[in-house]
Write an enzyme that holds these catalytic residues in place. Structure first.
Site, mmCIF file in Angstrom:
data_model
loop_
_atom_site.group_PDB
_atom_site.id
_atom_site.type_symbol
_atom_site.label_atom_id
_atom_site.label_comp_id
_atom_site.label_asym_id
_atom_site.label_seq_id
_atom_site.Cartn_x
_atom_site.Cartn_y
_atom_site.Cartn_z
ATOM 1 N N HIS A 82 31.404 47.230 89.930
ATOM 2 C CA HIS A 82 32.214 46.187 89.314
ATOM 3 C C HIS A 82 33.227 46.750 88.347
ATOM 4 O O HIS A 82 34.050 46.026 87.808
ATOM 5 C CB HIS A 82 31.362 45.096 88.669
ATOM 6 C CG HIS A 82 30.496 45.549 87.537
ATOM 7 N ND1 HIS A 82 30.874 45.428 86.238
ATOM 8 C CD2 HIS A 82 29.281 46.131 87.533
ATOM 9 C CE1 HIS A 82 29.919 45.906 85.465
ATOM 10 N NE2 HIS A 82 28.951 46.348 86.219
ATOM 11 N N HIS A 107 35.837 52.514 80.148
ATOM 12 C CA HIS A 107 36.106 51.779 81.390
ATOM 13 C C HIS A 107 37.268 50.832 81.149
ATOM 14 O O HIS A 107 37.676 50.615 80.008
ATOM 15 C CB HIS A 107 34.855 51.009 81.853
ATOM 16 C CG HIS A 107 34.371 50.018 80.845
ATOM 17 N ND1 HIS A 107 33.439 50.316 79.893
ATOM 18 C CD2 HIS A 107 34.727 48.727 80.616
ATOM 19 C CE1 HIS A 107 33.233 49.253 79.132
ATOM 20 N NE2 HIS A 107 34.012 48.268 79.550
ATOM 21 N N HIS A 109 39.243 47.034 82.095
ATOM 22 C CA HIS A 109 39.174 45.666 82.633
ATOM 23 C C HIS A 109 40.565 45.318 83.144
ATOM 24 O O HIS A 109 41.527 45.285 82.380
ATOM 25 C CB HIS A 109 38.750 44.681 81.536
ATOM 26 C CG HIS A 109 37.368 44.929 81.035
ATOM 27 N ND1 HIS A 109 36.255 44.270 81.512
ATOM 28 C CD2 HIS A 109 36.901 45.797 80.095
ATOM 29 C CE1 HIS A 109 35.179 44.701 80.891
ATOM 30 N NE2 HIS A 109 35.537 45.637 80.020
ATOM 31 N N GLU A 120 40.784 41.255 77.982
ATOM 32 C CA GLU A 120 39.723 40.359 77.550
ATOM 33 C C GLU A 120 40.095 39.721 76.217
ATOM 34 O O GLU A 120 40.074 38.513 76.066
ATOM 35 C CB GLU A 120 38.427 41.148 77.416
ATOM 36 C CG GLU A 120 38.064 41.844 78.714
ATOM 37 C CD GLU A 120 36.585 41.862 78.928
ATOM 38 O OE1 GLU A 120 35.895 42.510 78.136
ATOM 39 O OE2 GLU A 120 36.121 41.217 79.872
ATOM 40 N N HIS A 133 38.186 50.014 77.255
ATOM 41 C CA HIS A 133 37.078 50.012 76.306
ATOM 42 C C HIS A 133 36.470 51.406 76.221
ATOM 43 O O HIS A 133 36.073 51.970 77.248
ATOM 44 C CB HIS A 133 35.991 49.021 76.744
ATOM 45 C CG HIS A 133 36.407 47.592 76.579
ATOM 46 N ND1 HIS A 133 35.762 46.560 77.210
ATOM 47 C CD2 HIS A 133 37.394 47.048 75.835
ATOM 48 C CE1 HIS A 133 36.350 45.417 76.855
ATOM 49 N NE2 HIS A 133 37.342 45.683 76.033
ATOM 50 N N THR A 215 30.918 42.029 76.771
ATOM 51 C CA THR A 215 31.678 40.927 77.375
ATOM 52 C C THR A 215 31.167 40.555 78.761
ATOM 53 O O THR A 215 31.740 39.686 79.404
ATOM 54 C CB THR A 215 33.177 41.291 77.465
ATOM 55 O OG1 THR A 215 33.314 42.467 78.266
ATOM 56 C CG2 THR A 215 33.764 41.518 76.081
ATOM 57 N N THR A 216 30.146 41.246 79.214
ATOM 58 C CA THR A 216 29.510 40.863 80.479
ATOM 59 C C THR A 216 28.012 40.716 80.228
ATOM 60 O O THR A 216 27.491 41.241 79.235
ATOM 61 C CB THR A 216 29.730 41.939 81.566
ATOM 62 O OG1 THR A 216 29.382 43.214 81.032
ATOM 63 C CG2 THR A 216 31.183 41.962 82.026
#
Ligand SMILES: [Zn+2]
Length: 284
Positions: A82, A107, A109, A120, A133, A215-216
């Site tokens: 993901h 990583h 987003h 985000e 991030h 955030t996940t």
């Protein structure tokens, strides 16, 4: 010291309306059932708008240690299904926080075809193309990131907002040019060491600071967030290549979490290094 802004968002009361945060895309609404923290306190991401910023004289420009990694060292780039993440070295630290925080991974987003704006966090309601991030864990108290991930003082994440502008960004290209080798889940590539600070904006003293969450799912409220005020730029070519090569075939495990718009009544504003603060409704 003029033209320096350091913001701290103080939002101790956001748990008054936790369910307001789940009006997002399909999927997100169901997270709290399986992951109770996703419906709880200190959730991220949030929108930084002037009403909730507060002057804080104790905040310092960010100091990083060990970020300039020799090209003889290597980072491991992994497609985990993901996202694409890159492992970092245990010699990389954030120095001037209450604890020592050691780097674990970074990583990105990104947006997708339906939702091109992939950041985000937002600033005054504005999304950016993507968000980097850089995840650190509290190495004074915990042995590794896995142990720290659900602790209230466990993680510190540096967030960089990314916008699309010419020209090509050579520093981000040092990661992006390996994406072709991690197109599919579980693929791994090795990235030669470079100065990770190149991925950050020039101004390390202008940032938003608040206590939030992953955030996940499982949305642990364990993150001390530092979100830089100034975005960095990557080219259109870089941005579209990443979307095409990674996102369109990667399984997106989680939909993006909605950005939380905190009400001014719930938060107060702090600003440090306040030179021309006229754009904020503040007296410094
Ligand atoms: Zn992230």
């Amino acid at each position: 010291e003029s033209f320096k802004y350091t913001y701290q968002v103080v939002c101790r009361l956001i748990n008054l309306f936790p369910l307001l945060t789940f009006s997002g895309p399909d999927g997100e609404k169901t997270w709290p059932k399986k992951y109770p923290y996703c419906g709880g306190v200190f959730q991220s991401p949030i929108d930084f708008h002037n009403d909730i910023l507060q002057y804080d004289s104790t905040l310092l420009p960010l100091e990083l240690e060990g970020y300039n990694v020799s090209s003889t060292d290597q980072f491991m780039l992994t497609n985990n299904g993901h996202s694409v993440r890159m492992s970092l070295l245990p010699t990389m630290h954030i120095r001037n926080l209450p604890f020592q925080y050691t780097a674990a991974q970074l990583h990105l987003h990104w947006g997708n075809r339906n939702r091109p704006e992939g950041s985000e966090h937002t600033i005054s309601g504005r999304h950016f193309a993507a968000e980097l991030h850089i995840v650190h864990y509290n190495s004074d108290k915990y042995p590794d990131v896995t142990t720290a991930i659900d602790k209230s003082d466990g993680l510190a994440v540096l967030a960089v907002l990314i916008e699309v502008r010419c020209p090509l960004n050579p520093s981000y290209e040092k990661i992006f040019n390996h994406f072709q080798n991690v197109k599919y889940k579980d693929q791994v590539a090795l990235v030669p060491g470079f100065d990770i600070q190149e991925l950050l904006p020039d101004r390390l003293d202008e940032y938003y600071r608040y206590e939030g969450s992953l955030t996940t799912p499982p949305c642990y409220p364990s993150v001390l967030w530092t979100v830089f005020r100034h975005p960095v730029k990557v080219s259109q070519e870089q941005a579209s290549l990443n979307k095409k090569d990674i996102f369109l075939f990667s399984l997106s495990l989680y939909p993006k979490k909605s950005t939380i718009k905190l009400a001014a009544a719930l938060c107060v504003v702090k600003v440090h290094f306040c030179a021309p603060c006229h754009f904020l409704n503040l007296v410094c």
